[in-house]
Every structure is written in C-alpha cells, then in structure tokens.
Design an enzyme around this catalytic site. Structure first.
Site, PDB file in Angstrom:
ATOM      1  N   ASN A  21      19.958   2.101 -19.292  1.00  0.00           N
ATOM      2  CA  ASN A  21      19.412   2.748 -20.490  1.00  0.00           C
ATOM      3  C   ASN A  21      20.141   4.044 -20.793  1.00  0.00           C
ATOM      4  O   ASN A  21      20.540   4.777 -19.890  1.00  0.00           O
ATOM      5  CB  ASN A  21      17.889   2.966 -20.380  1.00  0.00           C
TER       6      ASN A  21
ATOM      7  N   CYS B  11      17.586   0.665 -24.577  1.00  0.00           N
ATOM      8  CA  CYS B  11      17.184   0.123 -23.276  1.00  0.00           C
ATOM      9  C   CYS B  11      18.382  -0.532 -22.576  1.00  0.00           C
ATOM     10  O   CYS B  11      19.315  -1.019 -23.230  1.00  0.00           O
ATOM     11  CB  CYS B  11      16.117  -0.959 -23.454  1.00  0.00           C
TER      12      CYS B  11
ATOM     13  N   CYS C 133      13.364  -5.740 -26.460  1.00  0.00           N
ATOM     14  CA  CYS C 133      14.309  -6.417 -25.564  1.00  0.00           C
ATOM     15  C   CYS C 133      13.923  -7.883 -25.374  1.00  0.00           C
ATOM     16  O   CYS C 133      14.805  -8.740 -25.245  1.00  0.00           O
ATOM     17  CB  CYS C 133      14.383  -5.700 -24.221  1.00  0.00           C
TER      18      CYS C 133
ATOM     19  N   GLU D  30      18.573  -3.394 -21.126  1.00  0.00           N
ATOM     20  CA  GLU D  30      18.747  -4.823 -21.432  1.00  0.00           C
ATOM     21  C   GLU D  30      19.589  -5.018 -22.685  1.00  0.00           C
ATOM     22  O   GLU D  30      20.469  -5.870 -22.740  1.00  0.00           O
ATOM     23  CB  GLU D  30      17.390  -5.497 -21.646  1.00  0.00           C
TER      24      GLU D  30
END
Ligand code: THU
Length: 155
Positions: free
Chosen positions: A61, A72, A114, A74
């Site tokens: 992140n 984030c 996400c 992801e």
C-alpha cells in the site's frame, strides 16, 4: 419469485498446510509489507502474485497526504501486473499485513474496491485466481478470488 443463495466455500489452514510454493508466496507478501508507504495508518499491507511463467511479483500500500489518493497493496499489485504483462495469468495471490511493525494475528482481507478489482482480474483469465489471506494465527484460502464479491459490477 425464487429465493437464491450464494455459498462461499473457503479453506482455513495453518501456514504449514499450504503447499511449499504457497508458503513462499506468503513469505514474499510479508516481505512486501516493508515496502509499504504507510506513515498515516501505520498499517502495512503486502501482496505477492505467482504468475503462470513462475515469476513472483509484489505490491504494497502506498499512502498520500491527500488521503483518497493512496492505493491499497492489492490494486498496486494487480494493476502493475496488468500494465506490465497483460498476457500473463495470475495463479495465486497472497496477502499479509503488519500493524505498527508487527505481523497481524487475524488474516488481512481485501477491501470492497480491491474485491471488485480481484473479480475483474479473475474474470479476465481462464484459470482460477487463488487467494491466500495470511495472519500469524492461520490462513484463509479462496479457490477463486472472484468469490470475494459475488455481485461484482459488470458492464
Ligand atoms: N489497505 C490495503 O492495502 N489493502 C486493503 O485491502 C485494505 C487496506 C491499506 C490502505 C491504507 O493504506 C491502510 O491499509 C489502512 O487502511
């Protein structure tokens, strides 16, 4: 009228029960936590993806003083993969997180945004995108990350 149900099957396991390759992916996700830029939340998330060519790529992140501008781990990872190697498939992604410098006990779960991007990535490939959520007290494994968001937006 008909009532329908969505059942989400997942696996709970210890880290030692993961395959050696999955354990390696969790290790890479943990290491990726250290590249997070999270001076505001002090919550560092690491994500690691195993590609179909055997490569492991990682993301973390990245926060900004303009709060909504951060991203984030992801999405940093998934967008990086899609931008740099759009023809590769993602076999598995592992997530890990550190809070105030220590690995978290309960596994980290992707946020809603996400989850949508995982669903997008899973839908764009032929093979299931396995998702491993890790904490120090065990792991949760989803056979296909698309299951995170059964009512994902589609165009
Ligand atoms: N964060 C992630 O990286 N992934 C998630 O799925 C949820 C939250 C980050 C965003 C922010 O930098 C910090 O964790 C605290 O919310």
């Amino acid at each position: 009228m008909e009532t329908k149900n969505i059942v989400t099957e997942y696996l709970r396991c210890t880290e030692g029960e993961l395959s050696p390759q999955e354990q390696e992916l969790v290790k890479a996700a943990r290491k990726a936590c250290d590249s997070a830029y999270a001076p505001y939340s002090r919550y560092q998330v690491g994500a690691a993806a195993l590609l179909d060519d055997g490569r492991i790529l990682t993301g973390s992140n990245q926060e900004s003083p303009v709060f909504p501008s951060g991203l984030c781990a992801e999405r940093v990872l998934l967008y990086q993969i899609k931008a740099a190697c759009p023809d590769r498939e993602i076999l598995a992604v592992a997530l890990a997180a550190k809070s105030a410098g220590k690995l978290v006990k309960n596994e980290v779960r992707p946020c809603g945004a996400c989850a949508q991007v995982f669903a997008d990535a899973a839908a764009r490939q032929q093979r299931p995108l396995r998702l491993i959520l890790s904490g120090t007290q065990g792991c949760t494994v989803l056979e296909n990350a698309g299951a995170l968001l059964p009512f994902a937006f589609e165009m």
